[in-house]
Design an enzyme around this catalytic site. Structure first.
Site, PDB file in Angstrom:
ATOM      1  N   ASP A  37      50.389  39.520   8.390  1.00  0.00           N
ATOM      2  CA  ASP A  37      51.598  39.556   7.899  1.00  0.00           C
ATOM      3  C   ASP A  37      52.184  40.962   7.928  1.00  0.00           C
ATOM      4  O   ASP A  37      51.475  41.956   7.683  1.00  0.00           O
ATOM      5  CB  ASP A  37      51.890  39.300   6.357  1.00  0.00           C
ATOM      6  N   ASP A  75      53.154  30.255   8.812  1.00  0.00           N
ATOM      7  CA  ASP A  75      53.371  30.788   7.421  1.00  0.00           C
ATOM      8  C   ASP A  75      54.599  30.968   6.957  1.00  0.00           C
ATOM      9  O   ASP A  75      55.118  31.437   5.948  1.00  0.00           O
ATOM     10  CB  ASP A  75      52.642  31.872   7.370  1.00  0.00           C
TER      11      ASP A  75
END
Length: 1000
Positions: free
Chosen positions: A247, A357
């Site tokens: 991320d 995601d």
């Protein structure tokens, strides 16, 4: 051999495994540890500039987000010379070892890092020294972050820093034992294979009462018989690729992501030296760009592995963005910049969209992918659905225009696979399409916070390749997997429409200021590109290509799926808001300069105003310039001189424009208010039609208790009303061509000031709102019950719209209560409708006849001060004749978000050929065709025009240009030529077309 029960035999085998693991390493000498601590990272050359401390195990070295340069020093003892040696290092943080030139060599992570232990243990603490000689010096530098993989502060103390012996045979035994032990647990009861495996594990366990060289060898010989047994013809073959989903911001700031990239990628390269079958893949060009900038030597090593074919660059977008909120052109640029980077840097043509995601998938994506040369999509997030199971793992995904891409969801439902027998068993048993497919994908490694695969993943896979009792697994690229899957797609089902995630609806609203800036910047960049293109068409090439690309790429970074959705820590938003403000100001500055130059080429004269319209239809509005108002009529995608416009004079609309106590009125609409400030009526005077449902009030501000987090709010929030905004004062007045009421509301410590505006010639009611929001764990919504009966809401998405049910007849409808819309959401009957538009809101609900906007939320995790701040936003209500297609509601949405712009001529300088010879740059003659973007081509001075069909019908249009002496060709979204064009276009429903305008 006693006839022991299988349960007891298996338990004895389990009890031995931790003892084997503990015996792998034997510390023989502690290292000297010195650290130089700083609050922020410093480069290798400045590594001794921080606060210097000497450390022993148990000593604290930092607080959350502190950084430090560690130096580890020691000498290999003479007594262990010739043995395999390792370093055991755990600083209770993330660590990157560097070589003498300051380039990353290997990443390490604390053992007690937060992670889902069902997926394995996250820590990496072992540094392989190989066979060492007596007296070999150890002198290593490492860059540390005082946080774990998930940004948490675990302890910030040194745990260990030892020179140790690695007993390789015990290490190998450990993985032999672990794989077979888990295999036994996965096999069906009372099978011969399971009983043989348990028996041999038990036999090995009996040998290991004492763990030494002899017993380890005997145990390995026993287990080798079972590891050597091969599988038969496969039902499902698993394609495995190493992964480290990183991320780009989440529970850590962006600066830490850059370091996570270095730690993860250097570990990958280290393991590739030891494991020749290892295949790894990583996505997001932004991450590679950071490696190129900050760690050029590491980047060169990555490029070598990519060229070798063992490292797969993945994905077709600049980052893995949110696809609900990001605008249509922004998604195009994600693909354009993403694919161009991989092509230019590595010579790789990206064919797979990699979005493991993100929080739902726009139904516009399939067309964007196919028109960009992307054929496949991988995700797994739909496995997070709460109430309804997505029906497929392999399927063809069809978008709103009919385009299809082949999609696959790894059946293990994770991108953090441990690569263990349970992984392979779950894939085989859970694969929903195994009746028509023999191939499934597995992503192994540790992601989110990075780290990637460790030796445990690779050791397991080496033993599982074709192990009897498990589906075979092969390490290969995801592209190789998709090409195999494609051979089976004729038997796959088609899933049409958006891929809605039944979680994280709160992300459509959380961190409202980021969403406001995102919309404003998207629109400002569109306007700037149009202005610069207009100037280019006038013969002046001042197109700010490099600066535009820089701003675009940074904005695309902030569209990452934990930034724009609002699901990161406080620091991420403090930093992004600062950068948003700077980018927005710079874009507006460039826009003013560009329009000033363009105005000077229109013959307006120095200091005179020119009004520019970047939308493809003529607009009649009142604009302000130097304190005066002008009633202007501006041609489509063109300009008009204020000297040709009428100055608006007071009194022109007095007969129709009224603002009195509890009343606003113009010639089209009459709006009346209740005592509490809510709207009792929006009466359409032309059609003699009431827009607000009988006995109901519109523009009602309701506050709900919201104990959720940044991602989710309670589904029963409507049953937990905290109160309503209370009206504290009102004033009604006419200001020039506008009738206005200004309301002041209060609730708790929060205030809301709203100007409700009715323009003299307006057919919309505009709500200009400022909120000083100080509530905690509350949600602010505004609702409009309208006098319309319909089973579907019409919701604008990128390059089109979706119809979503207003009923709650099924569980699917129930869980889709919160829905995404961009510039408008509309309820229409065939004869009449009401649209609700917004300049920055994305979370809506449409149940029965009630339109409802989620305005603000204030959850406490992961940002404990989320949205406790001052906000501004605008929404508007548009009652209309006919349905939303006939009323061209999309145009009203664009007009709300794209105001006319006045540029002031900077000189009397004429254009290259005198004054501009046109007043419209682009003209289309079909009202349902929108010109979304006008820009300079990436690799030439040609113009690129992007258009799309807005209504879901077949549309014919001719496209004409103010530029003379030109040729047209149609191109794809990557600006590759498709064929010549004569400007006469036929659009299929929601089709996007892109034209290149070549100068003759």
């Amino acid at each position: 051999m006693p006839y022991e029960s299988k349960r007891i035999m298996l338990q004895k085998a389990k009890n031995v495994l931790p003892r084997i693991r503990h015996a792998i390493y034997e510390p023989v000498s502690a290292m000297k540890v010195t650290a130089w601590v700083t609050e922020e990272p410093v480069p290798y050359a400045e590594r001794t500039t921080g606060s210097k401390i000497e450390l022993a195990p148990g000593d604290k070295w930092g607080n959350l987000w502190d950084c430090a340069w560690f130096r580890f020093e020691g000498i290999v003892p003479e007594a262990v010379a010739g043995q395999k040696m390792v370093l055991l290092i755990d600083v209770n943080g993330e660590l990157c070892l560097l070589d003498k030139e300051g380039s990353p060599m290997q990443g390490l992570t604390n053992i007690n890092s937060e992670f889902d232990f069902e997926l394995g243990l996250p820590g990496k603490r072992v540094v392989d020294l190989g066979t060492s000689s007596a007296g070999q010096p150890i002198d290593l530098w490492a860059d540390a972050g005082c946080n774990d993989l998930f940004g948490k502060y675990r302890s910030g103390t040194l745990k260990e820093a030892d020179i140790a012996i690695c007993y390789e045979e015990i290490r190998q035994l450990y993985y032999d034992y672990e794989v077979l032990l888990e295999l036994a647990e996965q096999l069906n009861e009372n099978t011969a294979r399971r009983e043989r495996v348990i028996q041999n594990l038990y036999d090995a366990a009996l040998k290991l009462e004492v763990i030494n060289e002899e017993t380890v060898q005997k145990a390995r010989e026993i287990l080798a018989k079972e590891l050597a047994k091969r599988g038969g013809d496969p039902v499902v073959t698993v394609s495995a690729i190493g992964h480290a989903h990183i991320d780009l911001a989440w529970l850590w700031p962006i600066r830490e992501t850059i370091r996570k990239g270095a730690r993860t990628f250097s570990t990958v390269l280290k393991n590739m030296e030891k494991y020749p079958d290892y295949m790894f893949g990583a996505s997001q060009p932004q991450l590679y760009q950071w490696m190129k900038e900050y760690y050029p030597k590491l980047y060169d090593r990555i490029k070598e592995r990519i060229q070798e074919g063992r490292w797969e660059v993945q994905g077709a977008m600049w980052v893995e963005p949110d696809t609900n909120i990001s605008g249509g052109e922004a998604l195009v640029r994600q693909i354009l910049y993403g694919k161009r980077f991989f092509q230019q840097e590595f010579g790789q043509e990206m064919k797979v969209l990699w979005l493991p995601d993100v929080f739902g998938y726009s139904a516009s994506l399939p067309q964007l992918l196919r028109k960009s040369g992307v054929d496949y999509m991988m995700t797994q997030k739909l496995s997070w659905n709460v109430y309804n199971t997505h029906p497929h793992h392999s399927f063809e995904w069809e978008g709103i225009d009919g385009s299809k891409v082949l999609a696959h969801l790894p059946p293990e439902d994770t991108y953090n696979s441990p690569g263990a027998p349970r992984s392979l068993t779950k894939i085989e048993n859970s694969y929903l399409d195994r009746n028509v497919s023999e191939h499934a994908l597995m992503l192994f490694g540790i992601g989110d916070g990075g780290g990637g695969p460790g030796e445990e993943h690779l050791e397991r896979l080496a033993r599982e390749q074709n192990l009897l009792g498990l589906p075979p697994v092969v390490q290969e690229s995801s592209l190789s997997f998709f090409r195999k899957l494609e051979q089976e797609k004729e038997r796959f089902q088609t899933y049409r429409g958006e891929l809605y995630l039944e979680k994280h609806q709160g992300t459509l609203t959380t961190q409202a200021r980021n969403k406001w800036y995102n919309r404003k910047l998207e629109k400002a960049l569109r306007e700037l590109e149009f202005a610069a293109s207009l100037l280019l068409a006038m013969g002046v090439n001042l197109y700010p290509s490099k600066e535009l690309e820089t701003i675009w790429k940074e904005m695309l970074l902030y569209q990452f799926h934990d930034i724009l959705p609002g699901s990161s820590i406080t620091r991420v938003f403090e930093e992004s808001l600062e950068r948003y403000s700077a980018m927005y100001d710079r874009t507006k500055e460039l826009l003013a300069q560009t329009y000033a130059k363009a105005a000077s080429l229109t013959g307006a004269g120095e200091g005179r105003g020119v009004v520019f319209n970047s939308l493809p239809w003529e607009r009649e509005e009142v604009v302000m310039h130097k304190g005066s108002r002008y009633a202007v009529k501006v041609p489509a995608m063109g300009f008009t001189l204020l000297t040709d416009a009428k100055r608006w004079m007071k009194g022109q609309g007095e007969a129709e424009l009224r603002a009195e106590e509890r009343l606003l009125e113009n010639q089209y609409l009459r709006v009346t208010f209740a005592e509490d400030g809510s709207i009792e009526s929006i009466y359409d005077k032309v059609l003699d039609r009431e827009s607000i449902a009988s006995g109901k009030q519109g523009n009602v501000f309701t506050i709900y208790h919201d104990k959720g987090d940044a991602w989710d709010f309670p589904r029963d929030y409507r049953d937990t009303v905290a109160g309503r905004m209370k009206l504290e004062g009102s004033s009604f007045f006419v200001d020039g061509p506008q009738a206005i009421v200004e309301h002041l509301y209060g609730f708790g410590e929060s205030t809301l000031v709203q100007r409700i505006v009715l323009d003299e010639l307006g057919t919309t009611v505009r709500f200009e709102t400022k909120v000083n929001w100080k509530e905690t764990e509350k949600m602010l919504r505004v609702s409009f019950p309208v006098h319309v009966m319909t089973d579907h809401a019409n919701c604008e998405i990128q390059f089109g719209y979706l119809k979503r049910p207003t009923t709650r007849n099924t569980m699917i409808e129930f869980v889709r209560d919160e829905i995404c819309a961009h510039q408008y959401i509309d309820l229409s009957q065939p004869d009449y409708g009401v649209a609700l538009m917004s300049d920055s809101k994305y979370g809506y609900s449409a149940e029965r006849n009630v339109l409802d906007i989620n305005l603000l939320r204030s959850p406490s995790y992961p940002d404990p001060v989320a949205d406790r701040a001052e906000h501004q936003f605008v929404y508007a209500v548009y009652p209309h004749r006919g349905d939303f297609i006939q009323a061209q509601v999309y145009r009203k949405g664009y007009e709300l978000n794209t105001p006319l712009t006045v540029g002031e001529s900077s000189s009397t300088h004429a254009g290259a050929n005198g004054e501009a010879s046109f007043t419209s740059l682009v003209l289309v003659d079909n009202p349902h065709v929108m010109v979304e973007a006008v820009k300079k081509a990436e690799d030439s001075d040609d113009l690129i025009i992007r258009l799309y069909e807005t209504s879901g019908t077949i549309a014919e249009t001719s496209v004409t240009f103010g530029i003379t002496d030109r040729k047209l060709e149609e191109v794809d979204l990557m600006e590759n030529p498709i064929g010549e064009s004569d400007g006469c276009l036929v659009f299929q429903p929601f089709e996007i077309k892109t034209l290149r305008v070549l100068r003759g």
